[in-house]
Design a protein around this motif. Structure first.
Motif, PDB file in Angstrom:
ATOM      1  N   MET A 138       0.862  -1.062  -0.089  1.00  0.00           N
ATOM      2  CA  MET A 138       0.029  -0.075  -0.043  1.00  0.00           C
ATOM      3  C   MET A 138       0.780   1.204  -0.060  1.00  0.00           C
ATOM      4  SD  MET A 138      -3.229   0.902  -0.134  1.00  0.00           S
ATOM      5  CE  MET A 138      -3.806  -0.638   0.198  1.00  0.00           C
ATOM      6  N   VAL A 139       0.817   2.190  -0.886  1.00  0.00           N
ATOM      7  CA  VAL A 139       1.629   3.166  -1.204  1.00  0.00           C
ATOM      8  C   VAL A 139       1.183   4.371  -0.487  1.00  0.00           C
ATOM      9  CG1 VAL A 139       2.785   4.987  -2.788  1.00  0.00           C
ATOM     10  CG2 VAL A 139       2.305   2.381  -3.258  1.00  0.00           C
ATOM     11  N   ALA A 140       1.546   4.591   0.814  1.00  0.00           N
ATOM     12  CA  ALA A 140       0.873   5.461   1.723  1.00  0.00           C
ATOM     13  C   ALA A 140       0.583   6.797   1.152  1.00  0.00           C
ATOM     14  CB  ALA A 140       1.518   5.452   3.101  1.00  0.00           C
ATOM     15  N   ASP A 141       1.874   7.468   0.395  1.00  0.00           N
ATOM     16  CA  ASP A 141       1.800   8.808   0.041  1.00  0.00           C
ATOM     17  C   ASP A 141       1.364   9.086  -1.253  1.00  0.00           C
ATOM     18  OD1 ASP A 141       4.003   7.757  -1.048  1.00  0.00           O
ATOM     19  OD2 ASP A 141       5.318   9.179  -0.606  1.00  0.00           O
ATOM     20  N   ALA A 142       0.787   7.830  -1.853  1.00  0.00           N
ATOM     21  CA  ALA A 142      -0.111   8.174  -3.055  1.00  0.00           C
ATOM     22  C   ALA A 142      -1.463   7.707  -3.139  1.00  0.00           C
ATOM     23  CB  ALA A 142       0.641   7.248  -4.282  1.00  0.00           C
ATOM     24  N   SER A 143      -1.826   7.684  -1.766  1.00  0.00           N
ATOM     25  CA  SER A 143      -3.229   7.410  -1.366  1.00  0.00           C
ATOM     26  C   SER A 143      -3.639   8.417  -0.283  1.00  0.00           C
ATOM     27  CB  SER A 143      -3.431   6.014  -0.554  1.00  0.00           C
ATOM     28  OG  SER A 143      -2.881   4.973  -1.454  1.00  0.00           O
ATOM     29  N   GLY A 144      -4.722   8.690  -0.060  1.00  0.00           N
ATOM     30  CA  GLY A 144      -5.450   9.622   0.886  1.00  0.00           C
ATOM     31  C   GLY A 144      -6.562   9.367   1.609  1.00  0.00           C
ATOM     32  N   GLY A 145      -6.879   9.716   2.862  1.00  0.00           N
ATOM     33  CA  GLY A 145      -8.177   9.608   3.795  1.00  0.00           C
ATOM     34  C   GLY A 145      -8.548  10.839   3.876  1.00  0.00           C
ATOM     35  N   THR A 146      -9.875  10.770   4.451  1.00  0.00           N
ATOM     36  CA  THR A 146     -10.507  12.063   4.718  1.00  0.00           C
ATOM     37  C   THR A 146     -10.397  12.805   6.173  1.00  0.00           C
ATOM     38  OG1 THR A 146     -12.316  10.617   5.734  1.00  0.00           O
ATOM     39  CG2 THR A 146     -12.966  11.090   3.336  1.00  0.00           C
ATOM     40  N   SER A 147      -9.313  12.240   6.541  1.00  0.00           N
ATOM     41  CA  SER A 147      -8.805  13.031   7.822  1.00  0.00           C
ATOM     42  C   SER A 147      -7.438  12.094   8.217  1.00  0.00           C
ATOM     43  CB  SER A 147      -9.600  13.032   9.011  1.00  0.00           C
ATOM     44  OG  SER A 147      -9.574  11.537   9.670  1.00  0.00           O
ATOM     45  N   VAL A 148      -6.688  12.956   9.017  1.00  0.00           N
ATOM     46  CA  VAL A 148      -5.431  12.293   9.186  1.00  0.00           C
ATOM     47  C   VAL A 148      -5.492  10.876   9.984  1.00  0.00           C
ATOM     48  CG1 VAL A 148      -3.170  12.565  10.531  1.00  0.00           C
ATOM     49  CG2 VAL A 148      -3.861  14.395   9.283  1.00  0.00           C
ATOM     50  N   ASP A 149      -6.469  11.020  10.952  1.00  0.00           N
ATOM     51  CA  ASP A 149      -6.799   9.785  11.526  1.00  0.00           C
ATOM     52  C   ASP A 149      -7.392   8.569  10.808  1.00  0.00           C
ATOM     53  OD1 ASP A 149      -5.899  10.595  14.173  1.00  0.00           O
ATOM     54  OD2 ASP A 149      -7.642  11.027  14.823  1.00  0.00           O
ATOM     55  N   ALA A 150      -8.082   8.995   9.837  1.00  0.00           N
ATOM     56  CA  ALA A 150      -8.728   8.140   8.919  1.00  0.00           C
ATOM     57  C   ALA A 150      -7.649   7.296   8.058  1.00  0.00           C
ATOM     58  CB  ALA A 150      -9.774   8.742   7.997  1.00  0.00           C
ATOM     59  N   HIS A 151      -6.733   8.092   7.358  1.00  0.00           N
ATOM     60  CA  HIS A 151      -5.872   7.433   6.757  1.00  0.00           C
ATOM     61  C   HIS A 151      -4.962   6.545   7.801  1.00  0.00           C
ATOM     62  CE1 HIS A 151      -2.509   7.186   3.733  1.00  0.00           C
ATOM     63  NE2 HIS A 151      -1.616   7.432   4.790  1.00  0.00           N
ATOM     64  N   LYS A 152      -4.599   6.882   8.977  1.00  0.00           N
ATOM     65  CA  LYS A 152      -3.418   6.345   9.766  1.00  0.00           C
ATOM     66  C   LYS A 152      -4.154   5.180  10.094  1.00  0.00           C
ATOM     67  CE  LYS A 152      -1.735   6.569  14.602  1.00  0.00           C
ATOM     68  NZ  LYS A 152      -1.298   5.062  14.311  1.00  0.00           N
ATOM     69  N   TYR A 153      -5.467   5.178  10.742  1.00  0.00           N
ATOM     70  CA  TYR A 153      -5.807   4.171  11.409  1.00  0.00           C
ATOM     71  C   TYR A 153      -6.187   2.963  10.241  1.00  0.00           C
ATOM     72  CZ  TYR A 153      -5.689   6.071  15.610  1.00  0.00           C
ATOM     73  OH  TYR A 153      -5.306   6.882  17.007  1.00  0.00           O
ATOM     74  N   ALA A 154      -6.451   3.495   8.906  1.00  0.00           N
ATOM     75  CA  ALA A 154      -6.952   2.549   7.925  1.00  0.00           C
ATOM     76  C   ALA A 154      -5.512   1.694   7.691  1.00  0.00           C
ATOM     77  CB  ALA A 154      -7.465   3.312   6.631  1.00  0.00           C
ATOM     78  N   MET A 155      -4.355   2.754   7.597  1.00  0.00           N
ATOM     79  CA  MET A 155      -3.110   1.977   7.422  1.00  0.00           C
ATOM     80  C   MET A 155      -2.769   0.984   8.541  1.00  0.00           C
ATOM     81  SD  MET A 155      -1.751   2.997   4.435  1.00  0.00           S
ATOM     82  CE  MET A 155      -0.295   2.249   4.583  1.00  0.00           C
ATOM     83  N   ASP A 156      -3.194   1.338   9.867  1.00  0.00           N
ATOM     84  CA  ASP A 156      -2.751   0.393  10.635  1.00  0.00           C
ATOM     85  C   ASP A 156      -3.654  -1.009  10.651  1.00  0.00           C
ATOM     86  OD1 ASP A 156      -0.952   2.387  11.919  1.00  0.00           O
ATOM     87  OD2 ASP A 156      -2.353   2.867  13.519  1.00  0.00           O
TER      88      ASP A 156
END
Length: 229
Positions: A138-156
């Motif tokens: 999963m390319v974290a910096d070529a993906s994006g979420g609706t908030s910092v937390d949304a992205h972080k916890y989805a990655m986690d």
């Protein structure tokens, strides 16, 4: 040996771009959206450089999400665009078939860049890994979420399930691996100069001020200094 200990190579990888569309990008709050687009396009150019099979999938293009970023399509103008209704790309048979075609050639490492991280990326990754022996990067910096937390916890959540988190430049350099690979050297360094910020600026500086090479562009005369009297 775990196959995840095997680095990404141009032979074992394929890539999927999920919903890189304007209405999806409007909702992204986890990364600057211009940076996001830069990284997506840089990743696409990396895939083109190394002849990585590329899948592009979209959701509700006409009714909601809009057309795929034109800068992305310009990199792979002949690619089919696989339209869906489901937020989960794995629910679409065309997507499954496209990935399976390349996985049959040994490309079971699936590099993923999509919007949004917490919805389309997560559901695809979990479902795909549940049903196959593919690996998801999963390319974290070529993906994006609706908030910092949304992205972080989805990655986690995905990492806990076995997804491998990467960044776009990491993928590029892992594919290159050795600067002695001259067949892709020029394309990679050109890509870095265009899309890699400080890294690319550093290459330009090294070429001109360390090695005495020519500047990349022609420009007008440098005039001055001429202190005011």
């Amino acid at each position: 040996m775990s196959s995840k200990l095997q680095v990404l190579t141009p032979q074992n990888s394929q890539i999927i771009f999920i919903d890189q569309q304007p209405q999806m990008a409007f909702g992204v709050q986890s990364i600057d959206r211009q940076v996001l687009k830069n990284n997506v396009v840089g990743l696409a150019k990396a895939a083109r450089t190394f002849n990585i099979p590329t899948t592009i999938t979209t959701v509700e293009t006409d009714s909601f999400s809009g057309n795929t970023f034109p800068e992305l399509l310009a990199v792979v103008p002949d690619n089919d665009i696989l339209e869906r209704t489901s937020m989960n790309s794995w629910d679409d048979q065309n997507v499954r078939d496209a990935l399976a075609k390349h996985a049959a050639d040994g490309r079971k490492k699936i590099v993923v860049a999509g919007l949004w991280t917490e919805v389309c990326n997560t559901t695809f990754a979990l479902s795909c890994m549940n049903d196959t022996d593919y690996e998801i990067y999963m390319v974290a910096d070529a993906s994006g979420g609706t908030s910092v937390d949304a992205h972080k916890y989805a990655m986690d959540r995905m990492v806990q399930a076995g997804v491998v988190p990467v960044t776009w430049q990491q993928v590029l350099l892992e594919w290159q691996r050795d600067w002695a690979r001259k067949e892709t050297y020029d394309a990679v360094t050109s890509l870095v100069k265009e899309h890699s910020g400080a890294y690319g600026m550093g290459i330009d500086y090294a070429v001109t001020h360390v090695h005495g090479g020519a500047e990349r562009v022609k420009h007008g005369k440098r005039i001055g200094p001429n202190p005011a009297k």
